[in-house]
Design a protein around this motif. Structure first.
Motif, PDB file in Angstrom:
ATOM      1  N   GLU A   1       1.063  -1.130  -0.133  1.00 33.21           N
ATOM      2  CA  GLU A   1      -0.044  -0.085   0.064  1.00 33.21           C
ATOM      3  C   GLU A   1       0.840   1.295  -0.073  1.00 33.21           C
ATOM      4  O   GLU A   1       1.978   1.332   0.625  1.00 33.21           O
ATOM      5  N   SER A   2       0.278   2.277  -0.596  1.00 34.58           N
ATOM      6  CA  SER A   2       1.079   3.562  -0.495  1.00 34.58           C
ATOM      7  C   SER A   2       0.926   4.100   0.942  1.00 34.58           C
ATOM      8  O   SER A   2      -0.033   4.266   1.455  1.00 34.58           O
ATOM      9  N   ALA A   3       2.326   4.668   1.280  1.00 43.10           N
ATOM     10  CA  ALA A   3       2.050   5.244   2.620  1.00 43.10           C
ATOM     11  C   ALA A   3       1.865   6.805   2.533  1.00 43.10           C
ATOM     12  O   ALA A   3       2.086   7.254   1.482  1.00 43.10           O
ATOM     13  N   LEU A   4       1.208   7.213   3.634  1.00 46.41           N
ATOM     14  CA  LEU A   4       0.876   8.484   3.356  1.00 46.41           C
ATOM     15  C   LEU A   4       2.147   9.385   4.045  1.00 46.41           C
ATOM     16  O   LEU A   4       2.875   9.460   4.947  1.00 46.41           O
ATOM     17  N   GLU A   5       2.919  10.507   2.991  1.00 52.34           N
ATOM     18  CA  GLU A   5       3.901  11.040   3.218  1.00 52.34           C
ATOM     19  C   GLU A   5       3.375  12.598   3.464  1.00 52.34           C
ATOM     20  O   GLU A   5       2.995  13.170   2.504  1.00 52.34           O
TER      21      GLU A   5
END
Length: 167
Positions: A7-11
């Motif tokens: 999953e894409s992490a929130l940056e």
């Protein structure tokens, strides 16, 4: 959720709502210091002065709608400006429970003094942008504001369906 599970992490630094907030705070803080230091005005007071300079007379409810400030903020800003005789308040002819706010001559003079400063700050902020970029930025900000308004009425977060997965 982590980057390890696919999953894409929130940056935070690339998260648009955060970037908008940081940019807004930086710009507002810069300009607020100038208004406070030179003219003794808070940001809400300056916004109230501006909107009254543009529309001449407004009820507090109309100020809330035009500035997107809450009622308490508008009320406090109006009271501070009333105390300094920069704004006058009169009875609303059609609604006895409401009042109309307008700049006094002193308030109009203050606006005439501050407006060029505000425009100079804006010019300095956008000096590195091409005119078409400024136009695009204003259009995109308007669209984001409209989208946020539309989403504010939703109970559940929207589905982010970008179409079928590529095969």
């Amino acid at each position: 959720m982590s980057a390890d599970d696919g999953e894409s992490a929130l940056e935070l630094d690339s998260y648009l709502p955060y970037r908008l907030s940081v940019a807004s705070n930086a710009v507002s803080g810069l300009i607020a210091r100038a208004y406070q230091d030179r003219f003794g005005l808070s940001i809400p007071q300056w916004r109230l002065i501006c909107v009254l300079a543009e529309y001449r007379e407004l009820t507090q409810g109309q100020v809330v709608a035009r500035t997107v400030m809450d009622k308490v903020t508008v009320s406090r800003a109006a009271q501070g400006l009333l105390n300094r005789h920069l704004v006058g308040r009169s009875d609303h002819q059609a609604d006895g429970r409401s009042h109309v706010l307008a700049l006094t001559p002193q308030g109009a003079r203050l606006y005439a003094e501050i407006a060029p400063l505000a425009l100079a700050y804006e010019a300095a902020l956008i000096s590195g942008l091409a005119p078409e970029e400024v136009t695009l930025l204003k259009r995109l900000l308007s669209r984001l504001q409209s989208a946020a308004g539309a989403l504010a009425g939703e109970i559940e977060p929207p589905s982010l369906d970008y179409g079928p997965e590529p095969t």
